[in-house]
Design a protein around this motif. Structure first.
Motif, PDB file in Angstrom:
ATOM      1  N   VAL A   1       0.818  -1.209   0.000  1.00  0.00           N
ATOM      2  CA  VAL A   1       0.000   0.000   0.000  1.00  0.00           C
ATOM      3  C   VAL A   1       0.854   1.262   0.000  1.00  0.00           C
ATOM      4  O   VAL A   1       0.471   2.285  -0.580  1.00  0.00           O
ATOM      5  CB  VAL A   1      -0.976   0.004   1.195  1.00  0.00           C
ATOM      6  N   THR A   2       2.030   1.213   0.642  1.00  0.00           N
ATOM      7  CA  THR A   2       2.891   2.394   0.633  1.00  0.00           C
ATOM      8  C   THR A   2       3.694   2.513  -0.648  1.00  0.00           C
ATOM      9  O   THR A   2       4.390   3.517  -0.834  1.00  0.00           O
ATOM     10  CB  THR A   2       3.850   2.374   1.834  1.00  0.00           C
ATOM     11  N   SER A   3       3.597   1.520  -1.541  1.00  0.00           N
ATOM     12  CA  SER A   3       4.225   1.669  -2.854  1.00  0.00           C
ATOM     13  C   SER A   3       3.489   2.718  -3.686  1.00  0.00           C
ATOM     14  O   SER A   3       4.042   3.240  -4.655  1.00  0.00           O
ATOM     15  CB  SER A   3       4.239   0.326  -3.596  1.00  0.00           C
ATOM     16  N   ILE A   4       2.244   3.035  -3.299  1.00  0.00           N
ATOM     17  CA  ILE A   4       1.511   4.127  -3.943  1.00  0.00           C
ATOM     18  C   ILE A   4       2.074   5.430  -3.408  1.00  0.00           C
ATOM     19  O   ILE A   4       1.918   5.746  -2.226  1.00  0.00           O
ATOM     20  CB  ILE A   4       0.004   4.024  -3.653  1.00  0.00           C
ATOM     21  N   SER A   5       2.728   6.186  -4.242  1.00  0.00           N
ATOM     22  CA  SER A   5       3.384   7.417  -3.796  1.00  0.00           C
ATOM     23  C   SER A   5       2.376   8.358  -3.151  1.00  0.00           C
ATOM     24  O   SER A   5       1.281   8.577  -3.673  1.00  0.00           O
ATOM     25  CB  SER A   5       4.039   8.118  -4.987  1.00  0.00           C
ATOM     26  N   GLY A   6       2.760   8.909  -1.999  1.00  0.00           N
ATOM     27  CA  GLY A   6       1.897   9.853  -1.300  1.00  0.00           C
ATOM     28  C   GLY A   6       0.954   9.221  -0.308  1.00  0.00           C
ATOM     29  O   GLY A   6       0.260   9.938   0.413  1.00  0.00           O
ATOM     30  N   ILE A   7       0.890   7.902  -0.246  1.00  0.00           N
ATOM     31  CA  ILE A   7       0.021   7.201   0.699  1.00  0.00           C
ATOM     32  C   ILE A   7       0.879   6.699   1.851  1.00  0.00           C
ATOM     33  O   ILE A   7       1.796   5.898   1.649  1.00  0.00           O
ATOM     34  CB  ILE A   7      -0.722   6.031   0.035  1.00  0.00           C
ATOM     35  N   SER A   8       0.612   7.174   3.047  1.00  0.00           N
ATOM     36  CA  SER A   8       1.365   6.742   4.217  1.00  0.00           C
ATOM     37  C   SER A   8       0.786   5.451   4.775  1.00  0.00           C
ATOM     38  O   SER A   8      -0.341   5.059   4.440  1.00  0.00           O
ATOM     39  CB  SER A   8       1.335   7.828   5.295  1.00  0.00           C
ATOM     40  N   ALA A   9       1.559   4.813   5.641  1.00  0.00           N
ATOM     41  CA  ALA A   9       1.075   3.581   6.262  1.00  0.00           C
ATOM     42  C   ALA A   9      -0.145   3.856   7.123  1.00  0.00           C
ATOM     43  O   ALA A   9      -1.096   3.065   7.151  1.00  0.00           O
ATOM     44  CB  ALA A   9       2.193   2.943   7.095  1.00  0.00           C
ATOM     45  N   VAL A  10      -0.157   5.001   7.820  1.00  0.00           N
ATOM     46  CA  VAL A  10      -1.298   5.340   8.668  1.00  0.00           C
ATOM     47  C   VAL A  10      -2.537   5.612   7.812  1.00  0.00           C
ATOM     48  O   VAL A  10      -3.636   5.144   8.112  1.00  0.00           O
ATOM     49  CB  VAL A  10      -0.979   6.562   9.549  1.00  0.00           C
ATOM     50  N   GLY A  11      -2.362   6.366   6.724  1.00  0.00           N
ATOM     51  CA  GLY A  11      -3.492   6.651   5.845  1.00  0.00           C
ATOM     52  C   GLY A  11      -4.064   5.392   5.219  1.00  0.00           C
ATOM     53  O   GLY A  11      -5.288   5.226   5.123  1.00  0.00           O
ATOM     54  N   ALA A  12      -3.177   4.487   4.789  1.00  0.00           N
ATOM     55  CA  ALA A  12      -3.647   3.231   4.202  1.00  0.00           C
ATOM     56  C   ALA A  12      -4.353   2.383   5.245  1.00  0.00           C
ATOM     57  O   ALA A  12      -5.391   1.758   4.966  1.00  0.00           O
ATOM     58  CB  ALA A  12      -2.465   2.468   3.605  1.00  0.00           C
ATOM     59  N   ALA A  13      -3.808   2.338   6.465  1.00  0.00           N
ATOM     60  CA  ALA A  13      -4.440   1.548   7.526  1.00  0.00           C
ATOM     61  C   ALA A  13      -5.825   2.097   7.864  1.00  0.00           C
ATOM     62  O   ALA A  13      -6.753   1.333   8.123  1.00  0.00           O
ATOM     63  CB  ALA A  13      -3.556   1.545   8.768  1.00  0.00           C
ATOM     64  N   ALA A  14      -5.968   3.429   7.845  1.00  0.00           N
ATOM     65  CA  ALA A  14      -7.275   4.027   8.124  1.00  0.00           C
ATOM     66  C   ALA A  14      -8.292   3.644   7.055  1.00  0.00           C
ATOM     67  O   ALA A  14      -9.463   3.379   7.361  1.00  0.00           O
ATOM     68  CB  ALA A  14      -7.135   5.545   8.209  1.00  0.00           C
ATOM     69  N   ILE A  15      -7.857   3.604   5.796  1.00  0.00           N
ATOM     70  CA  ILE A  15      -8.768   3.204   4.712  1.00  0.00           C
ATOM     71  C   ILE A  15      -9.131   1.734   4.845  1.00  0.00           C
ATOM     72  O   ILE A  15     -10.310   1.353   4.757  1.00  0.00           O
ATOM     73  CB  ILE A  15      -8.107   3.487   3.354  1.00  0.00           C
ATOM     74  N   LEU A  16      -8.139   0.885   5.076  1.00  0.00           N
ATOM     75  CA  LEU A  16      -8.394  -0.555   5.161  1.00  0.00           C
ATOM     76  C   LEU A  16      -9.195  -0.917   6.413  1.00  0.00           C
ATOM     77  O   LEU A  16      -9.863  -1.950   6.436  1.00  0.00           O
ATOM     78  CB  LEU A  16      -7.070  -1.322   5.142  1.00  0.00           C
ATOM     79  N   ALA A  17      -9.124  -0.074   7.444  1.00  0.00           N
ATOM     80  CA  ALA A  17      -9.949  -0.320   8.629  1.00  0.00           C
ATOM     81  C   ALA A  17     -11.426  -0.215   8.297  1.00  0.00           C
ATOM     82  O   ALA A  17     -12.264  -0.857   8.939  1.00  0.00           O
ATOM     83  CB  ALA A  17      -9.582   0.672   9.734  1.00  0.00           C
ATOM     84  N   GLU A  18     -11.763   0.569   7.282  1.00  0.00           N
ATOM     85  CA  GLU A  18     -13.157   0.732   6.876  1.00  0.00           C
ATOM     86  C   GLU A  18     -13.567  -0.242   5.776  1.00  0.00           C
ATOM     87  O   GLU A  18     -14.731  -0.637   5.700  1.00  0.00           O
ATOM     88  CB  GLU A  18     -13.395   2.167   6.398  1.00  0.00           C
ATOM     89  N   THR A  19     -12.633  -0.626   4.908  1.00  0.00           N
ATOM     90  CA  THR A  19     -12.984  -1.540   3.824  1.00  0.00           C
ATOM     91  C   THR A  19     -13.015  -2.991   4.272  1.00  0.00           C
ATOM     92  O   THR A  19     -13.750  -3.803   3.722  1.00  0.00           O
ATOM     93  CB  THR A  19     -11.989  -1.418   2.666  1.00  0.00           C
ATOM     94  N   GLY A  20     -12.205  -3.332   5.303  1.00  0.00           N
ATOM     95  CA  GLY A  20     -11.967  -4.739   5.555  1.00  0.00           C
ATOM     96  C   GLY A  20     -11.045  -5.271   4.476  1.00  0.00           C
ATOM     97  O   GLY A  20     -10.403  -4.506   3.745  1.00  0.00           O
ATOM     98  N   ASP A  21     -10.947  -6.557   4.350  1.00  0.00           N
ATOM     99  CA  ASP A  21     -10.077  -7.157   3.344  1.00  0.00           C
ATOM    100  C   ASP A  21     -10.607  -6.811   1.951  1.00  0.00           C
ATOM    101  O   ASP A  21     -11.704  -7.232   1.570  1.00  0.00           O
ATOM    102  CB  ASP A  21     -10.051  -8.672   3.525  1.00  0.00           C
TER     103      ASP A  21
END
Length: 450
Positions: free
Chosen positions: A311-331
């Motif tokens: 997820v952090t391979s997407i430039s500009g996306i931090s680990a915290v930001g990605a985790a916040a998104i995935l917390a809402e999407t689930g797998d």
């Protein structure tokens, strides 16, 4: 390329979803519709024509509904059905408990959206009547029509990420509220303090200096002025060190010290208001500590899921930001397509076409609001460092035909972030800016030519 079968991609996805639902709601099984409440559970057993085979009200909590499921299975067997499918609305935590009880008995379990039930209730007899008995029947009827969905499977690690994400959102909301309260109070009694820094509540120096004034000196400006500028700077430097910093911004410190002589504001309320500011600063600091701890836990869960690098391979996306998104999407792998994930967030466009009429396209606005919010937050950082997203944004806002407003373009980038996160997680391949910009066909053609 023409589609000789006349079946679109949307048709195929819809057909596949109906096949999956038919496996869970077979014609050989009766349907158990349950209207969940605190200590009153209405259970009906129906066939696929919504004919009620049995009805009963259980005075028990949700975790005691095992006896209701056993009773429903007996009634369905007595009527010649091979089994039952359990259906309910996703009400609070109770539907999770019911799902676990159904899984323990190898009973298929589906959910019906409350919005579907509300619409069905109105179309039932053109009234707004709402009773537990009617809702239970409507839940069973909608399930028989396959107007239901398979709930997100329970998984320990993803479930932990979901709970941490919910806690993070609450802490962010509290932090915003605390900042707004402090700003309102200072604008009333000491507005000069807010002018000492461009973004005072983002400045560690400003917060430390304000803490010295309102905590050490109890908002007694005369006592703070007696310190003198040099000793005031020393006190702020000491507070900065206690907060984990290294050195203060002396420009802000000197401006705040000079603001002690500014008489602007409601003087009579100054002492009491600044006492509240001191308490809010204390709460705010504790809130920031809790927020940092929660975000560290979320990134640790992301590492446990082995998704951080993807997820952090997407430039500009931090680990915290990605985790916040995935917390809402689930797998994300539970979504058949990336567009399904975008629809889940309510970021998919809603078309209005009829004959030769073309209406204005807007977002659906359905789905998970917090998922939309977290995707929207990710846009701001991505546009600063991700060249593919920045170029896409410029194109959308400057093209000659169908030019978008900045807000519309940012929404399109938010949807793109969700699609790309779905792609990298489901494929297990890191984000590629060439594919993100031109698509897989262009990338494959370039690879073949090379």
């Amino acid at each position: 390329m023409s589609n000789s079968s006349g079946v679109s991609r949307g048709d195929r996805n819809r057909n596949a979803r109906l096949v999956r639902l038919r496996v869970l709601v077979p014609l050989s099984s009766a349907i158990v519709g349950i209207d969940l409440a605190d200590n009153k559970q209405v259970v009906v057993v129906t066939d696929h024509d919504s004919k009620v085979l049995a009805r009963r009200t259980f005075r028990c909590r949700a975790w005691d509904l095992g006896i209701a499921l056993d009773w429903a299975a007996e009634r369905a067997t007595a009527k010649g059905f091979a089994g039952v499918t359990v259906a309910c609305e996703p009400t609070g935590h109770r539907w999770r408990v019911l799902g676990q009880l159904a899984a323990d008995r190898s009973m298929p379990f589906v959910c019906v959206q409350p919005m579907q039930t509300s619409w069905a209730r109105r179309s039932e007899d053109l009234t707004f009547d709402k009773t537990d008995d009617k809702d239970a029947i409507l839940i069973a009827r909608l399930t028989a029509q396959l107007r239901c969905y398979v709930p997100e499977p329970v998984e320990e690690t993803w479930g932990r990420l979901r709970h941490l994400g919910t806690r993070r959102e609450r802490l962010i909301g509290e932090a915003v509220s605390q900042v707004q309260q402090m700003r309102d109070l200072l604008e009333c009694v000491w507005p000069a303090a807010l002018e000492t820094a461009n973004y005072p509540f983002r400045s560690r120096t400003w917060a430390a200096a304000m803490w010295v004034v309102v905590d050490r000196d109890n908002a007694d400006f005369t006592r703070t002025r007696r310190l003198g500028l040099a000793r005031f700077e020393t006190a702020v430097r000491r507070e900065i060190t206690n907060r984990g910093g290294h050195k203060p911004c002396l420009r802000i410190v000197r401006k705040l010290f000079a603001a002690l002589n500014n008489p602007t504001g409601v003087i009579a309320h100054r002492r009491g208001a600044l006492e509240r500011v001191q308490l809010l600063l204390e709460d705010w600091a504790e809130n920031q500590r809790k927020l940092a701890d929660t975000e560290a836990r979320m990134t640790a869960v992301l590492d446990e899921l082995e998704l951080t690098a993807l997820v952090t391979s997407i430039s500009g996306i931090s680990a915290v930001g990605a985790a916040a998104i995935l917390a809402e999407t689930g797998d994300p792998r539970r979504f058949s397509t990336a567009r399904a994930l975008v629809k889940h967030a309510g970021l998919a466009p809603r078309e209005k076409l009829s004959g030769t009429f073309t209406g204005r396209t807007k977002l659906t606005g359905q789905g998970r609001p917090r998922l939309r919010l977290n995707a929207w937050r990710a846009v701001w950082g991505a546009l600063q460092t991700n060249t593919a997203y920045a170029a896409r944004y410029r194109h959308l806002t400057t093209r000659e035909t169908n030019k978008l407003t900045p807000t519309q373009a940012q929404t399109a980038i938010a949807a793109a972030i969700l699609r790309h996160m779905h792609a990298v997680i489901t494929s297990g391949v890191a984000w590629d800016p060439v594919i993100a910009t031109h698509g897989t066909r262009h990338h494959a053609a370039n690879t073949k030519a090379a």
